[in-house]
Design a protein around this motif. Structure first.
Motif, mmCIF file in Angstrom:
data_model
loop_
_atom_site.group_PDB
_atom_site.id
_atom_site.type_symbol
_atom_site.label_atom_id
_atom_site.label_comp_id
_atom_site.label_asym_id
_atom_site.label_seq_id
_atom_site.Cartn_x
_atom_site.Cartn_y
_atom_site.Cartn_z
ATOM 1 N N LYS A 91 -26.228 -4.715 2.221
ATOM 2 C CA LYS A 91 -25.010 -4.933 1.442
ATOM 3 C C LYS A 91 -24.111 -3.700 1.496
ATOM 4 O O LYS A 91 -22.905 -3.796 1.727
ATOM 5 C CB LYS A 91 -25.374 -5.258 -0.003
ATOM 6 C CG LYS A 91 -24.176 -5.485 -0.913
ATOM 7 C CD LYS A 91 -24.634 -5.793 -2.324
ATOM 8 C CE LYS A 91 -23.427 -5.948 -3.258
ATOM 9 N NZ LYS A 91 -23.864 -6.224 -4.664
ATOM 10 N N TYR A 92 -24.727 -2.498 1.283
ATOM 11 C CA TYR A 92 -23.941 -1.264 1.335
ATOM 12 C C TYR A 92 -23.398 -1.016 2.737
ATOM 13 O O TYR A 92 -22.251 -0.568 2.906
ATOM 14 C CB TYR A 92 -24.793 -0.068 0.888
ATOM 15 C CG TYR A 92 -24.970 0.024 -0.605
ATOM 16 C CD1 TYR A 92 -23.864 0.153 -1.447
ATOM 17 C CD2 TYR A 92 -26.232 -0.006 -1.182
ATOM 18 C CE1 TYR A 92 -24.019 0.243 -2.823
ATOM 19 C CE2 TYR A 92 -26.398 0.080 -2.559
ATOM 20 C CZ TYR A 92 -25.287 0.198 -3.373
ATOM 21 O OH TYR A 92 -25.441 0.284 -4.734
ATOM 22 N N ASP A 93 -24.202 -1.290 3.749
ATOM 23 C CA ASP A 93 -23.750 -1.133 5.135
ATOM 24 C C ASP A 93 -22.514 -1.997 5.395
ATOM 25 O O ASP A 93 -21.537 -1.546 6.000
ATOM 26 C CB ASP A 93 -24.866 -1.524 6.114
ATOM 27 C CG ASP A 93 -25.777 -0.367 6.462
ATOM 28 O OD1 ASP A 93 -25.369 0.794 6.265
ATOM 29 O OD2 ASP A 93 -26.902 -0.605 6.935
ATOM 30 N N PHE A 126 -13.938 0.818 6.353
ATOM 31 C CA PHE A 126 -13.354 1.556 7.479
ATOM 32 C C PHE A 126 -12.658 0.625 8.474
ATOM 33 O O PHE A 126 -11.584 0.961 8.991
ATOM 34 C CB PHE A 126 -14.430 2.378 8.190
ATOM 35 C CG PHE A 126 -14.867 3.599 7.423
ATOM 36 C CD1 PHE A 126 -14.029 4.692 7.290
ATOM 37 C CD2 PHE A 126 -16.113 3.653 6.821
ATOM 38 C CE1 PHE A 126 -14.415 5.813 6.582
ATOM 39 C CE2 PHE A 126 -16.514 4.768 6.112
ATOM 40 C CZ PHE A 126 -15.666 5.851 5.986
ATOM 41 N N ILE A 127 -13.276 -0.523 8.745
ATOM 42 C CA ILE A 127 -12.688 -1.461 9.697
ATOM 43 C C ILE A 127 -11.321 -1.947 9.208
ATOM 44 O O ILE A 127 -10.376 -2.106 9.996
ATOM 45 C CB ILE A 127 -13.624 -2.672 9.926
ATOM 46 C CG1 ILE A 127 -14.953 -2.226 10.553
ATOM 47 C CG2 ILE A 127 -12.944 -3.713 10.820
ATOM 48 C CD1 ILE A 127 -14.842 -1.593 11.900
ATOM 49 N N ILE A 160 -20.287 -6.623 15.488
ATOM 50 C CA ILE A 160 -18.837 -6.679 15.291
ATOM 51 C C ILE A 160 -18.153 -6.102 16.524
ATOM 52 O O ILE A 160 -18.820 -5.611 17.446
ATOM 53 C CB ILE A 160 -18.403 -5.886 14.033
ATOM 54 C CG1 ILE A 160 -18.880 -4.424 14.132
ATOM 55 C CG2 ILE A 160 -18.943 -6.531 12.760
ATOM 56 C CD1 ILE A 160 -18.440 -3.563 12.957
ATOM 57 N N GLU A 161 -16.829 -6.145 16.534
ATOM 58 C CA GLU A 161 -16.083 -5.638 17.683
ATOM 59 C C GLU A 161 -16.321 -4.135 17.877
ATOM 60 O O GLU A 161 -16.170 -3.338 16.946
ATOM 61 C CB GLU A 161 -14.584 -5.880 17.484
ATOM 62 C CG GLU A 161 -13.736 -5.372 18.654
ATOM 63 C CD GLU A 161 -12.246 -5.422 18.360
ATOM 64 O OE1 GLU A 161 -11.465 -5.161 19.287
ATOM 65 O OE2 GLU A 161 -11.881 -5.717 17.202
ATOM 66 N N HIS A 162 -16.685 -3.755 19.093
ATOM 67 C CA HIS A 162 -16.881 -2.348 19.441
ATOM 68 C C HIS A 162 -15.637 -1.834 20.163
ATOM 69 O O HIS A 162 -15.201 -2.438 21.151
ATOM 70 C CB HIS A 162 -18.100 -2.174 20.358
ATOM 71 C CG HIS A 162 -19.394 -2.571 19.724
ATOM 72 N ND1 HIS A 162 -20.586 -2.612 20.420
ATOM 73 C CD2 HIS A 162 -19.691 -2.935 18.450
ATOM 74 C CE1 HIS A 162 -21.555 -2.994 19.619
ATOM 75 N NE2 HIS A 162 -21.031 -3.195 18.407
ATOM 76 N N ARG A 184 -18.189 6.687 14.357
ATOM 77 C CA ARG A 184 -19.121 5.679 14.879
ATOM 78 C C ARG A 184 -19.087 4.401 14.035
ATOM 79 O O ARG A 184 -19.301 3.306 14.555
ATOM 80 C CB ARG A 184 -20.550 6.248 14.931
ATOM 81 C CG ARG A 184 -20.663 7.565 15.675
ATOM 82 C CD ARG A 184 -20.081 7.490 17.066
ATOM 83 N NE ARG A 184 -20.927 6.750 17.978
ATOM 84 C CZ ARG A 184 -20.575 6.390 19.193
ATOM 85 N NH1 ARG A 184 -19.357 6.666 19.648
ATOM 86 N NH2 ARG A 184 -21.414 5.734 19.972
ATOM 87 N N ILE A 185 -18.804 4.565 12.739
ATOM 88 C CA ILE A 185 -18.656 3.394 11.866
ATOM 89 C C ILE A 185 -17.307 2.735 12.132
ATOM 90 O O ILE A 185 -17.209 1.518 12.286
ATOM 91 C CB ILE A 185 -18.761 3.799 10.385
ATOM 92 C CG1 ILE A 185 -20.068 4.558 10.111
ATOM 93 C CG2 ILE A 185 -18.654 2.566 9.480
ATOM 94 C CD1 ILE A 185 -20.134 5.196 8.741
ATOM 95 N N TYR A 186 -16.262 3.546 12.190
ATOM 96 C CA TYR A 186 -14.897 3.059 12.399
ATOM 97 C C TYR A 186 -14.780 2.294 13.713
ATOM 98 O O TYR A 186 -14.115 1.252 13.785
ATOM 99 C CB TYR A 186 -13.936 4.242 12.387
ATOM 100 C CG TYR A 186 -12.484 3.883 12.606
ATOM 101 C CD1 TYR A 186 -11.633 3.613 11.534
ATOM 102 C CD2 TYR A 186 -11.945 3.814 13.893
ATOM 103 C CE1 TYR A 186 -10.300 3.280 11.735
ATOM 104 C CE2 TYR A 186 -10.620 3.482 14.114
ATOM 105 C CZ TYR A 186 -9.800 3.216 13.030
ATOM 106 O OH TYR A 186 -8.478 2.884 13.234
ATOM 107 N N LEU A 187 -15.432 2.792 14.752
ATOM 108 C CA LEU A 187 -15.351 2.162 16.066
ATOM 109 C C LEU A 187 -16.280 0.956 16.203
ATOM 110 O O LEU A 187 -16.303 0.304 17.246
ATOM 111 C CB LEU A 187 -15.674 3.192 17.158
ATOM 112 C CG LEU A 187 -14.705 4.389 17.231
ATOM 113 C CD1 LEU A 187 -15.212 5.431 18.218
ATOM 114 C CD2 LEU A 187 -13.302 3.925 17.610
ATOM 115 N N GLY A 188 -17.058 0.676 15.157
ATOM 116 C CA GLY A 188 -17.866 -0.529 15.116
ATOM 117 C C GLY A 188 -19.192 -0.479 15.848
ATOM 118 O O GLY A 188 -19.821 -1.512 16.063
ATOM 119 N N VAL A 189 -19.640 0.737 16.230
ATOM 120 C CA VAL A 189 -20.861 0.831 17.037
ATOM 121 C C VAL A 189 -22.089 1.265 16.243
ATOM 122 O O VAL A 189 -23.195 1.329 16.786
ATOM 123 C CB VAL A 189 -20.655 1.785 18.234
ATOM 124 C CG1 VAL A 189 -19.642 1.204 19.202
ATOM 125 C CG2 VAL A 189 -20.213 3.168 17.774
#
Length: 242
Positions: free
Chosen positions: A61-63, A70-71, A143-145, A201-206
């Motif tokens: 849930k937190y993830d 960020f997305i 999600i989109e990378h 790394r979170i923002y870029l979806g990876v």
């Protein structure tokens, strides 16, 4: 730390002198290194055990919430910034920083040992990261990378290497005799860089946020171990009894 190590080594020598009539003066150093390795191995094992929480609904849930945060804020300028800092955390980025480290170490401080130390820290973090990824075997976010990735997800290699490499550089700057303002600015810059690489790394979806946190923790373990190890070696080199 060096003074505390000397006192501790003196205590070990006193104990050994009581238990053994004859012993090698190098024993206290070997004992400390073995203890440090045991602590690191134990810390990594504990780290792996704690990864059982990766499968809990609470962490998921937190993830998801942090990732969505960020997305949802993606825009061209932020994307350019996080693409840049994530490349700083890639192989070529470290090669550039290592080249600068070699230049500063040899020209300004005239000490090659700093180069060897940062290379060792980065090597340990990189190798252990590959081992941890295979042991934990967590897939990437679905999600989109915005960048291409081929390895597994946990822990984040970028976050782990950034914490180990730039975290150790923070320690080196802390030990340097230099202008306090410049030292503070350098440390602040490196802290921002470490956090930026992790967030990228979170923002870029990876990566999941927990991947990044796990990478930071694992990288910090190697920073503390290497600081301890290098100080033991320095005390050993200056010890007249060895």
């Amino acid at each position: 730390m060096k003074q505390k190590l000397k006192i501790f080594i003196g205590g070990i020598r006193n104990y050994l002198s009581v238990q053994f009539k004859k012993y090698d003066e190098k024993w206290p150093y070997l004992i400390l290194i073995v203890v440090a390795l045991v602590v690191v191995i134990g810390g990594i094992n504990l780290f792996v055990e704690l990864t059982d929480t990766l499968h809990t609904e609470t962490l998921a849930k937190y993830d998801e919430q942090i990732t969505d945060f960020f997305i949802s804020r993606r825009n061209p300028k932020l994307t350019d910034y996080f693409l840049f800092v994530t490349h700083v955390g890639d192989v070529y980025g470290y090669l550039v920083v290592l080249a600068l480290t070699i230049l500063v170490s040899t020209v300004v401080f005239k000490r090659w040992r700093y180069v060897g130390q940062v290379v060792l820290v980065l090597f340990l973090a990189s190798v252990s990261n590959m081992m941890l990824k295979r042991a934990i075997d967590r897939a990437r976010p679905g999600i989109e990378h915005l960048v291409s990735v081929e390895t597994l997800s946990y822990p984040s290699g970028h976050a782990m290497s950034a914490m180990a490499f730039y975290g150790f550089l923070i320690y080196l700057f802390y030990t340097f005799r230099m202008n306090k303002i410049l030292k503070g600015l350098a440390v602040l810059f490196l802290i921002i860089l470490i956090l930026s690489i992790g967030i990228s790394r979170i923002y870029l979806g990876v990566h999941f946020p927990s991947d990044v946190v796990g990478g930071f923790i694992a990288g910090l373990i190697w920073v503390f171990f290497c600081i301890f190890l290098f100080n033991i070696i320095e005390v050993f080199r200056r010890d007249p009894k060895t």
